[in-house]
Write a protein that holds these residues in place. Structure first.
Motif, short mmCIF file in Angstrom:
data_model
loop_
_atom_site.label_atom_id
_atom_site.label_comp_id
_atom_site.label_asym_id
_atom_site.label_seq_id
_atom_site.Cartn_x
_atom_site.Cartn_y
_atom_site.Cartn_z
N CYS A 116 0.85 -1.21 0.02
CA CYS A 116 -0.11 0.03 0.16
C CYS A 116 0.90 1.29 -0.09
O CYS A 116 0.61 2.12 -0.61
N ILE A 117 2.07 1.38 0.68
CA ILE A 117 2.89 2.38 0.84
C ILE A 117 3.56 2.60 -0.29
O ILE A 117 3.56 3.74 -0.91
N ARG A 118 3.96 1.52 -0.98
CA ARG A 118 4.64 1.63 -2.22
C ARG A 118 3.77 2.06 -3.67
O ARG A 118 4.17 2.94 -4.18
N LYS A 119 2.38 1.65 -3.31
CA LYS A 119 1.53 1.95 -4.55
C LYS A 119 1.39 3.58 -4.19
O LYS A 119 1.28 4.35 -5.26
N GLU A 120 1.00 4.00 -3.06
CA GLU A 120 0.41 5.40 -2.61
C GLU A 120 1.62 6.40 -2.82
O GLU A 120 1.50 7.38 -3.56
N ARG A 121 3.03 6.20 -2.76
CA ARG A 121 3.92 6.90 -2.84
C ARG A 121 4.85 6.45 -4.20
O ARG A 121 5.70 7.21 -4.50
N GLY A 122 4.28 5.90 -4.98
CA GLY A 122 5.01 5.55 -6.34
C GLY A 122 6.08 4.97 -6.41
O GLY A 122 7.20 5.05 -7.21
N TYR A 123 6.66 3.88 -5.30
CA TYR A 123 8.06 3.37 -5.14
C TYR A 123 7.76 2.33 -6.04
O TYR A 123 7.36 1.09 -5.55
N SER A 124 8.29 2.33 -7.34
CA SER A 124 8.25 1.15 -8.13
C SER A 124 9.43 0.49 -8.20
O SER A 124 9.23 -0.81 -8.70
N PHE A 125 10.75 0.86 -7.85
CA PHE A 125 11.66 0.02 -7.91
C PHE A 125 11.96 -0.41 -6.61
O PHE A 125 12.15 0.46 -5.68
N MET A 126 12.62 -1.58 -6.47
CA MET A 126 13.28 -1.90 -5.02
C MET A 126 14.43 -3.19 -5.23
O MET A 126 14.33 -3.62 -6.13
N ASP A 127 15.54 -2.76 -4.43
CA ASP A 127 16.49 -3.83 -4.14
C ASP A 127 16.67 -4.09 -2.83
O ASP A 127 16.19 -3.21 -1.99
N ILE A 128 17.54 -5.13 -2.52
CA ILE A 128 17.84 -5.26 -1.22
C ILE A 128 19.58 -5.37 -1.16
O ILE A 128 20.04 -6.08 -2.06
N ILE A 129 19.99 -4.62 -0.18
CA ILE A 129 21.54 -4.48 0.14
C ILE A 129 21.68 -5.18 1.56
O ILE A 129 21.00 -4.75 2.64
N THR A 130 22.87 -6.18 1.71
CA THR A 130 23.05 -6.43 2.78
C THR A 130 24.78 -5.75 3.22
O THR A 130 25.58 -5.92 2.29
N ILE A 131 24.70 -5.14 4.16
CA ILE A 131 25.99 -4.39 4.54
C ILE A 131 26.34 -5.18 5.79
O ILE A 131 26.16 -4.91 6.85
N GLU A 132 27.69 -5.90 5.59
CA GLU A 132 28.41 -6.63 6.52
C GLU A 132 29.74 -6.74 5.89
O GLU A 132 29.99 -6.85 4.63
N LYS A 133 30.82 -6.97 6.51
CA LYS A 133 32.05 -7.05 6.11
C LYS A 133 32.27 -8.08 5.25
O LYS A 133 33.07 -7.77 4.21
N ASN A 134 31.80 -9.24 5.24
CA ASN A 134 31.97 -10.59 4.46
C ASN A 134 31.31 -10.29 3.13
O ASN A 134 31.48 -11.14 2.13
N GLU B 28 27.36 -0.73 16.37
CA GLU B 28 28.19 -1.71 16.73
C GLU B 28 28.15 -3.17 16.14
O GLU B 28 29.18 -3.82 16.62
N LEU B 29 27.09 -3.53 15.83
CA LEU B 29 26.52 -4.91 15.45
C LEU B 29 27.44 -5.15 14.05
O LEU B 29 27.45 -6.36 13.63
N ASN B 30 27.56 -4.02 13.26
CA ASN B 30 28.24 -4.06 12.04
C ASN B 30 27.32 -4.78 10.97
O ASN B 30 28.08 -5.54 10.03
N TYR B 31 25.98 -4.72 11.14
CA TYR B 31 25.26 -5.68 10.15
C TYR B 31 24.01 -4.94 9.98
O TYR B 31 23.26 -4.68 10.94
N THR B 32 23.47 -4.74 8.73
CA THR B 32 22.25 -4.56 8.36
C THR B 32 21.69 -5.10 7.06
O THR B 32 22.79 -5.23 6.39
N LYS B 33 20.42 -5.53 6.93
CA LYS B 33 20.20 -5.72 5.46
C LYS B 33 18.93 -4.83 5.15
O LYS B 33 17.86 -4.86 6.06
N ALA B 34 18.87 -4.33 4.10
CA ALA B 34 17.96 -3.11 3.83
C ALA B 34 17.40 -3.18 2.59
O ALA B 34 17.98 -3.40 1.64
N MET B 35 16.01 -2.73 2.40
CA MET B 35 15.57 -2.72 1.24
C MET B 35 15.49 -1.04 0.72
O MET B 35 15.20 -0.20 1.52
#
Length: 179
Positions: free
Chosen positions: A55-73, A140-147
């Motif tokens: 619903c949020i994506r449709k209302e705000r027109g967020y048509s493109f999406m990807d996922i990034i994992t940020i950690e050292k490895n 300090e956890l040095n990790y996130t996975k984000a859309m």
């Protein structure tokens, strides 16, 4: 639990530390909204089928999406990317991030040019308006996975400060006067 945000100290200590003032000066969702920063709490465990996210994506027109994992490895040139993300900058488009796992910080400038740190946890979706100076770092956890969400094709260009002459920055600053 609601989003936590606060004014930062001026310490040069590790960027991944909380950097709270003593005593702490919290910042409310209402104050963030006045800066053009919007927030939703979603269920990240069902992000692939979540009707609220759809619903949020449709209302705000967020048509493109990807996922990034940020950690050292997993992230190529990890140290350089973290330095780049933490460089103060703005974008010509809104920045939309949804934390699917882990934790991270977004720092934004307020009307008086002071840093506000926003602690992002799993399930937090945030939009930063085009033209706002900001930066990103892991905690300090040095990790996130984000859309990462975009209106139309993704634009990755960051304009490091100073970028006050850009039209989008002038427009953003004018919007603060109206708020």
């Amino acid at each position: 639990m609601a989003l936590e945000a606060w004014y930062m100290d001026n310490s040069d200590e590790d960027q991944r530390k909380p950097h709270k003032l003593d005593p702490n000066r919290p910042v409310s969702l209402e104050e963030l909204k006045h800066l053009g920063v919007f927030y939703w709490k979603l269920n990240a465990d069902i992000y692939e089928t979540d009707p609220e996210l759809q619903c949020i994506r449709k209302e705000r027109g967020y048509s493109f999406m990807d996922i990034i994992t940020i950690e050292k490895n997993t992230l190529t040139n990890y140290e350089e990317k973290l330095k780049m993300f933490f460089e103060e900058h703005l974008h010509l488009d809104d920045e939309i991030r949804y934390i699917l796992d882990g934790q991270a910080y977004f720092d934004v400038r307020d009307k008086e040019d002071r840093w506000i740190r926003i602690a992002m946890k799993k399930g937090d979706l945030i939009t930063l308006p085009a033209g706002i100076y900001h930066r990103f770092t892991l905690d300090e956890l040095n990790y996130t996975k984000a859309m990462r969400l975009f209106v139309g094709e993704p634009v990755w260009k960051a304009y490091n400060r100073p970028a006050d002459d850009y039209e989008i920055r002038k427009k953003y600053m004018a919007s603060l006067q109206e708020a």
